[in-house]
Design a protein around this motif. Structure first.
Motif, short mmCIF file in Angstrom:
data_model
loop_
_atom_site.label_atom_id
_atom_site.label_comp_id
_atom_site.label_asym_id
_atom_site.label_seq_id
_atom_site.Cartn_x
_atom_site.Cartn_y
_atom_site.Cartn_z
N ARG A 2 6.56 -3.93 -33.46
CA ARG A 2 6.24 -2.84 -32.55
C ARG A 2 7.50 -2.05 -32.18
O ARG A 2 8.57 -2.64 -32.03
N PRO A 3 7.37 -0.73 -32.04
CA PRO A 3 8.54 0.07 -31.65
C PRO A 3 8.97 -0.23 -30.22
O PRO A 3 8.14 -0.55 -29.36
N THR A 4 10.26 -0.14 -29.97
CA THR A 4 10.81 -0.39 -28.65
C THR A 4 11.30 0.93 -28.06
O THR A 4 11.95 1.71 -28.74
N VAL A 5 10.97 1.16 -26.79
CA VAL A 5 11.40 2.36 -26.08
C VAL A 5 12.20 1.91 -24.87
O VAL A 5 11.74 1.11 -24.06
N THR A 6 13.43 2.43 -24.74
CA THR A 6 14.29 2.10 -23.61
C THR A 6 14.44 3.33 -22.73
O THR A 6 14.76 4.42 -23.22
N ILE A 7 14.20 3.14 -21.43
CA ILE A 7 14.30 4.24 -20.46
C ILE A 7 15.41 3.89 -19.47
O ILE A 7 15.38 2.82 -18.85
N LEU A 8 16.37 4.79 -19.34
CA LEU A 8 17.48 4.61 -18.41
C LEU A 8 17.48 5.74 -17.39
O LEU A 8 17.42 6.92 -17.78
N PRO A 9 17.55 5.42 -16.11
CA PRO A 9 17.65 6.50 -15.12
C PRO A 9 19.06 7.08 -15.13
O PRO A 9 20.04 6.35 -15.07
N LEU A 10 19.17 8.39 -15.28
CA LEU A 10 20.46 9.07 -15.20
C LEU A 10 20.69 9.56 -13.78
O LEU A 10 21.80 9.49 -13.25
N GLU A 11 19.62 10.08 -13.16
CA GLU A 11 19.63 10.51 -11.77
C GLU A 11 18.20 10.34 -11.26
O GLU A 11 17.29 11.01 -11.75
N ASP A 12 18.00 9.42 -10.31
CA ASP A 12 16.65 9.11 -9.84
C ASP A 12 15.88 10.37 -9.46
O ASP A 12 16.39 11.26 -8.80
N HIS A 13 14.63 10.43 -9.92
CA HIS A 13 13.69 11.53 -9.67
C HIS A 13 14.12 12.85 -10.32
O HIS A 13 13.49 13.87 -10.06
N GLN A 14 15.16 12.86 -11.16
CA GLN A 14 15.61 14.10 -11.78
C GLN A 14 15.76 13.99 -13.29
O GLN A 14 15.20 14.80 -14.00
N GLN A 15 16.54 13.00 -13.77
CA GLN A 15 16.81 12.89 -15.20
C GLN A 15 16.74 11.44 -15.66
O GLN A 15 17.22 10.53 -14.97
N TYR A 16 16.18 11.27 -16.86
CA TYR A 16 16.05 9.95 -17.46
C TYR A 16 16.37 10.06 -18.95
O TYR A 16 16.15 11.11 -19.56
N SER A 17 16.88 9.00 -19.53
CA SER A 17 17.12 8.94 -20.96
C SER A 17 16.03 8.09 -21.58
O SER A 17 15.84 6.93 -21.19
N VAL A 18 15.29 8.65 -22.52
CA VAL A 18 14.22 7.94 -23.22
C VAL A 18 14.64 7.83 -24.68
O VAL A 18 14.57 8.82 -25.42
N ASN A 19 15.14 6.66 -25.07
CA ASN A 19 15.65 6.45 -26.43
C ASN A 19 16.66 7.53 -26.83
O ASN A 19 16.66 8.02 -27.94
N GLY A 20 17.50 7.93 -25.89
CA GLY A 20 18.52 8.93 -26.18
C GLY A 20 18.10 10.36 -25.93
O GLY A 20 18.93 11.27 -25.94
N HIS A 21 16.81 10.62 -25.69
CA HIS A 21 16.33 11.96 -25.36
C HIS A 21 16.40 12.13 -23.84
O HIS A 21 15.94 11.26 -23.10
N THR A 22 16.96 13.24 -23.39
CA THR A 22 17.02 13.49 -21.94
C THR A 22 15.72 14.12 -21.48
O THR A 22 15.30 15.15 -22.00
N VAL A 23 15.10 13.50 -20.50
CA VAL A 23 13.88 14.01 -19.87
C VAL A 23 14.27 14.37 -18.45
O VAL A 23 14.85 13.56 -17.73
N TYR A 24 13.98 15.60 -18.05
CA TYR A 24 14.37 16.04 -16.71
C TYR A 24 13.21 16.75 -16.02
O TYR A 24 12.25 17.18 -16.65
N LYS A 25 13.34 16.85 -14.71
CA LYS A 25 12.30 17.50 -13.89
C LYS A 25 12.61 18.99 -13.82
O LYS A 25 13.71 19.38 -13.45
#
Length: 68
Positions: A2-25
């Motif tokens: 199964r694929p693994t996805v790692t999520i790291l908070p960069l700034e709570d409620h604003q930016q997160y790293s999802v397998n190296g992709h930056t997801v932001y609000k």
């Protein structure tokens, strides 16, 4: 395997790293990424948002690993 996805908070409620992709609000309160996330990464982030980000009991957000 199964694929693994790692999520790291960069700034709570604003930016997160999802397998190296930056997801932001954005200004409308939606979480977006400048790069395309896979279906698995989207599902993992949706779960993380529901369980961690939207939960007021979490004071700081933690690293999460999903195996979907």
């Amino acid at each position: 395997m199964r694929p693994t996805v790692t999520i790291l908070p960069l700034e709570d409620h604003q930016q997160y790293s999802v397998n190296g992709h930056t997801v932001y609000k954005d200004t409308n309160g939606n979480y977006i990424s400048r790069t395309d996330l896979s279906d698995t990464e989207n599902r993992a982030f949706s779960r993380y948002k529901k369980i961690v980000i939207d939960n007021p009991r979490f004071k700081t957000h933690t690293k999460a690993t999903y195996k979907l």
